[in-house]
Design an enzyme around this catalytic site. Structure first.
Site, mmCIF file in Angstrom:
data_model
loop_
_atom_site.group_PDB
_atom_site.id
_atom_site.type_symbol
_atom_site.label_atom_id
_atom_site.label_comp_id
_atom_site.label_asym_id
_atom_site.label_seq_id
_atom_site.Cartn_x
_atom_site.Cartn_y
_atom_site.Cartn_z
ATOM 1 N N TRP B 334 31.019 8.367 63.846
ATOM 2 C CA TRP B 334 31.906 7.441 63.264
ATOM 3 C C TRP B 334 32.908 6.844 63.965
ATOM 4 C CZ3 TRP B 334 29.798 11.766 60.550
ATOM 5 C CH2 TRP B 334 29.115 11.455 59.617
ATOM 6 N N CYS B 418 35.734 7.140 59.088
ATOM 7 C CA CYS B 418 34.411 7.495 58.662
ATOM 8 C C CYS B 418 33.765 6.504 57.830
ATOM 9 C CB CYS B 418 34.699 8.841 57.897
ATOM 10 S SG CYS B 418 33.014 9.369 57.307
ATOM 11 N N CYS B 419 33.579 6.499 56.773
ATOM 12 C CA CYS B 419 32.849 5.349 56.127
ATOM 13 C C CYS B 419 33.773 4.440 55.302
ATOM 14 C CB CYS B 419 31.715 6.437 55.315
ATOM 15 S SG CYS B 419 30.860 7.435 56.148
ATOM 16 N N GLY B 730 27.871 4.544 54.265
ATOM 17 C CA GLY B 730 29.035 4.323 54.842
ATOM 18 C C GLY B 730 29.019 4.396 56.416
#
Lengths: 291, 755
Positions: B334, B418-419, B730
């Site tokens: 990510w 991250c998402c 995500g």
């Protein structure tokens, strides 16, 4: 579709990758629309006045039933019995759910933001929407009053049921011309070709924009002269914005079985890409925009 | 105590020459620098340059000598003797002549390093799985002399946490690996230079020197000392590659290189689950515009530098276990790069470099990393929106988040970790909390705390539903509410322990050195299985649901008679139940004590744990079968959103962002023909769909433009699809790196054949 070792999957445009995605099966029910439960005489009165319609289902779809993202409403009931029908469950009005025009228009109103953002609108499809002309007229009027783009998806067979006032409330008609040779048309649909041709001319004279649709079924509608006849006819109309050649698919087949109806095209294969291109070229030769 | 004034050492006249001054010249304030100096770009993509020969050569070398080998053996190589740190490895290159942006995590591309501070067991397992020998000396250090985060957590875990973990009602907690989801403001390295940052941190440290001792005073002093040490290591890292990071960057190329060194230092010292890079494009663009105007940079070279950075971000690797890869679908890290959106003053934060970032997907082909995240708003410049849509259609490698929702809550210099987790860059961090199984909690409510799979009593003191009559909605809801109280309390207790330990034993010194001293911390709680709960409660409310019991009286299945509305079809009856569940969980979390005064938040996001969660969970009144994958994130149940993609977006948009400030994830797959007949039509329609969804309250949209046939073919012939990128929840993954089970899960999801 293919990929190189270093690249994206290359998407081939034009031919749907999933069969029938542009000639598609109807949606999944009327969830979210309140149904009605009236006694018989009252119901009949409301149906006649167009206050009540029989709906198969609704969907919010993009790019297939007119421009942008559209609320497509499938009405129940159809006078044709096309051999390749992919929505046989919409053939009979009794299988529909009763929904009032007001209830449906509430949903149209709810999606005005979506229509604005996407350049979309309302599409009435079926079945054959002109089986319920009073209901269709009322819904188109309401949508037009809201400033929503309207589309009617029809075979044109019941075009006589559309009043000029209804045509005024239509921004686009998706006109299915299922064959150009009368005998072939009758073999495909069980009905006469003439009313459709007549309705198309009327739309043209009235200045209503059209997308012409032709379903290409091998060994049924693919004869060169049958396609020529459709193309000749279309080239006489002045308001045709595009022609869509829709390759036959087998996605409706299970529905025929479920309904206990006999399906005659069980062995028919989808047309080859070459055949699709040949037919599209027949339309293109007349200077039409073809997809 | 906030003193982040820049001492005189930072005044490097040449570095800031031509920039408009402001508060950013007096104290550390990258946002102010951007706002005063960036140039919005309102045009289209026609100015962009393709890949240079150097870029293509580097990419080919990487593919041939490293990536192809890695695909064969999962792990290219591991250094088994050197625990990772910012300055633990000598300089390394992909190709010494062609590296436009330099710096590797170890001395060789794709070679992984051990990061045992999170826990030794994970390292040892990963080494064995990679076929490597354990160095006994390293093992002795991290098992005898140096306590790890993992060990500390298990020293403190309570019996109820252990029970909840073993029954999988709470899983995936960051208790054996790095927590991640902290975004250092790597731009500070470029704008101010490391010397100035060190001086500012020292000044902060001493700003409280005269105050009396307390535990928070001690922690403040100690953490600042750690941060200063980390910054000194960062400077040494630069020196090992021949750069003086002590001073600010003077050119576009240096600004990118300096920023990357900041990020590299963090991925050399931390293997957090998500190591996101922040919001960089407008910042870089200020330098690019200055150099372009001065004639010292061309469009080709500007693109080459961004390509080179992206190429580096694609080869970050952490030493992970096979189990971990199964939860997260391969090897994601990510490197989320947030872009676009609007500034507070109404100007779009779209620059030419925003286009250059997207262009990397054409120049280098699609890839999961960096996780390109567009802050979308219907009012973004049309040329940019169309370019985003075109690249989405070509690569499926982009995700979209609502700029308006993020900006209104977190300002115009926020980025996604991250998402879907937004945070103000350099001013905010998250305590990552994975998620609880909200669906299984419903089954526990029915069964009075007994696990529906094992029959074991996990939650004492709760009476289950009695008898075999149809379930009563009010009764089940009351029991569910009570069960959620227990589940959330146990969950937050675990998170408090985890983050207390992580701060103590695996502190992210480099990342925190690139934050202000006084920051907002959020406790990012989360839930999984929302659609199943919503549909099941809807079934109980609108249809007849009868429990099916085994011989011990345990409810193991349900018989549902009649129709019921399902979530995902823009039907308020079902959608409001989903919103109610999210609000109820959030209300409970709000009232729980939080470590370090964290602000409680919630996400509706599963990453790909929807598969493992599903495996550990029984059958539901909705018809969801035991042991089958959950829908990802806030998605409707696979195949149940039958009224089109936009309808499903509208349903998800009804979940209130105020109840889920850590983000609400929706992943959608559209077949290409479902978007239109021609590429132009597809682009127009995708733009319209995103405008419509975000305009109606949608927070996040992962967009895949793929057909089922492509994915099926990729399962059968993986060698032909090495770079097939699919967005899962995500983030994006290499489809061919998924487990078979995960591939089938993706295949079973709703494909909107008409969008």
């Amino acid at each position: 579709m293919s990929t190189g070792t270093d690249g994206a999957p290359v998407v081939e445009l034009g031919t749907p990758l999933v069969g029938g995605s542009t000639h598609r099966t109807a949606g999944q029910g009327t969830q979210g629309l309140a149904g009605t439960d009236l006694d018989r005489p009252e119901r009949l009165a409301q149906v006649r006045s167009g206050e009540l319609g029989s709906l198969h289902s609704w969907e919010l779809v993009t790019a297939v039933d007119g421009p942008g993202t559209r609320l497509t409403v499938f009405l129940a009931g159809c006078p044709l019995r096309c051999l390749y029908c992919h929505n046989p469950d919409t053939l009979e009005m009794r299988r529909g759910t009763d929904v009032t025009a007001d209830e449906l228009l509430k949903k149209v109103a709810r999606y005005r933001g979506v229509f604005r953002a996407t350049g979309g609108g309302l599409t009435l499809s079926g079945g054959e929407p002109l089986m319920q002309p009073a209901f269709v007229a009322r819904v188109l009027r309401g949508a037009t009053e809201m400033g929503v783009h309207t589309t009617l998806d029809t075979s044109g067979f019941l075009g006589a049921a559309a009043t000029d006032a209804m045509l005024d409330d239509l921004d686009l008609v998706l006109l299915d011309v299922k064959s150009g040779i009368p005998d072939t048309y009758t073999r495909v649909t069980g009905r006469e070709l003439a009313p459709t041709l007549e309705f198309g001319r009327r739309l043209s004279d009235h200045g209503v924009a059209m997308w012409i649709r032709f379903v290409l079924v091998p060994d049924l509608t693919d004869a060169r002269d049958n396609v020529e006849a459709v193309a000749d006819y279309v080239s006489t109309l002045s308001t045709v914005a595009r022609v869509e050649v829709l390759p036959f698919h087998q996605m409706g087949r299970d529905k025929w079985d479920e309904l206990g109806m006999r399906y005659e095209l069980g062995d028919t294969r989808p047309p080859t890409p070459e055949l699709v291109e040949r037919v599209r070229d027949q339309f293109r030769a007349r200077g039409l925009e073809v997809h | 105590m906030t003193i982040t004034e820049i001492p005189a050492v930072a005044t490097d006249e040449t570095a800031w020459d031509g920039f408009t001054t402001g508060p950013w010249t007096e104290s550390i304030d990258v946002r102010d620098f951007i706002q005063r100096n960036y140039t919005p770009y309102l045009g289209d993509a026609s100015f962009l340059a393709g890949a240079t020969a150097k870029t293509l050569r580097t990419w080919e070398t990487l593919e041939r000598d490293y990536l192809a080998v890695e695909r064969e053996r999962r792990v290219y190589d591991v250094d088994t003797h050197t625990p990772a740190d910012v300055d633990a490895f000598p300089a390394g290159y992909i190709s010494a002549d062609d590296d436009v942006v330099v710096g590797l995590q170890t001395d060789t591309p794709l070679k992984r390093a051990m990061m045992p501070n999170g826990g030794w067991r994970m390292v040892e397992t990963a080494l064995k799985e990679a076929g490597k020998e354990i160095d006994p000396e390293v093992k002795r250090i991290f098992t005898q002399y140096r306590k790890t985060h993992n060990e500390a957590v298990f020293d403190m875990y309570t019996p109820r946490i252990r029970a909840a973990r073993s029954s999988h009602i709470i899983t995936g907690l960051p208790d054996a690996y790095g927590r991640g989801r902290i975004i250092g403001d790597y731009r500070r390295v470029a704008l101010y230079g490391v010397d100035a940052l060190i001086a500012a941190k020292n000044a902060d440290k001493d700003s409280i020197a005269d105050q009396p001792f307390s535990e928070s005073w001690a922690r403040y002093r100690e953490e600042h000392a750690e941060q200063v040490k980390a910054l000194k290591k960062l400077k040494r890292l630069g020196e090992s590659y021949g750069f003086d990071l002590g001073r600010p960057a003077r050119t576009f190329q240096e600004a990118v290189q300096w920023t990357y060194f900041g990020y590299l230092a963090s991925v050399k010292s931390q293997d957090g689950a998500a190591m996101s890079i922040g919001r960089l494009s407008a910042f870089f663009d200020v330098y690019a515009e200055r150099d372009l105007a001065a004639g010292t940079l061309t469009e080709e070279l500007a693109q080459e530098v961004i390509d080179a950075l992206v190429l580096k971000l694609r080869i970050v690797r952490f030493l992970r276990t096979v189990d971990y890869d199964q939860i997260f679908s391969g090897d994601p890290y990510w490197a989320t790069w947030s872009d676009a959106g609007f500034g507070e003053d109404g100007r779009p934060l779209v620059t030419k470099t925003s286009f250059r970032l997207l262009q990397t997907l054409r120049n280098l082909g699609p890839a999961p990393e960096p996780n390109i995240t567009i802050f979308w708003d219907p009012k973004l410049p049309a040329g940019y929106k169309e370019f985003c849509a075109a690249i989405s259609i070509e690569t499926s490698a982009i995700q979209y988040e609502s700029d308006q929702q993020i900006r209104c809550h977190w300002g115009d210099d926020a980025a996604i970790a991250c998402c879907v987790s937004p945070m103000t860059v350099g001013k905010q961090m998250q305590f990552f909390g994975a998620r609880v199984n909200a669906a299984k909690s419903l089954l526990y409510a029915v069964n009075g705390g007994r696990d529906e799979m094992s029959g074991k009593l996990i939650v004492p003191g709760h009476e289950g539903v009695q008898g075999n009559e149809a379930l009563d909605f009010d009764e089940v809801w009351a029991k569910y509410d009570a069960m959620l109280s227990w589940v959330t309390a146990t969950y937050v207790e675990a998170l408090n322990i985890i983050h207390y330990s992580h701060d103590k034993y695996a502190y992210e010194a480099v990342e925190m050195a690139l934050h202000d001293d006084d920051i907002v911390r959020t406790m990012g709680c989360g839930i999984a299985g929302l659609s199943i709960v919503a549909d099941s409660l809807s079934a109980i409310k609108y249809a007849k649901v009868y429990p099916v019991r085994d011989e011990t009286g345990l409810v193991v299945d349900y018989i549902t008679e009649g129709d019921f509305p399902v979530y995902g079809n823009d039907d308020d009856r079902a959608d409001e139940i989903a919103a109610l569940v999210v609000r109820t969980v959030m209300d409970k979390i709000r009232h729980l004590p939080m470590y370090r005064d964290a602000v409680p938040t919630q996400s509706v996001l599963t990453i790909t744990s929807n598969v493992v969660y599903g495996k550990a969970t029984g059958a539901f009144p909705s018809g969801h079968k035991a042991g089958t994958p959950f829908a990802p994130g806030a998605n409707p149940e696979n195949g149940m959103d039958t009224h089109g993609m936009v309808a499903s977006m509208l349903s998800v948009g009804k979940l209130d962002y105020d109840d889920a400030l850590d983000g609400i994830s929706l992943t959608n797959t559209i077949t290409p023909s479902g978007l239109g007949r021609t590429k132009d039509e597809q682009v127009t329609n995708l733009v319209g769909i995103l405008d419509a969804g975000m305009g109606e309250g949608l927070y996040h949209a992962n967009i895949n433009v793929l057909s089922r046939e492509t994915l099926q073919d990729a399962i059968d012939h993986p060698e032909q699809y090495p770079n097939l990128t699919v967005r899962v929840s995500g983030y994006a993954v290499n489809f061919v790196k998924l487990t078979k089970e995960q591939q089938l899960d993706v295949l079973s999801r709703t494909f909107h054949e008409t969008a």
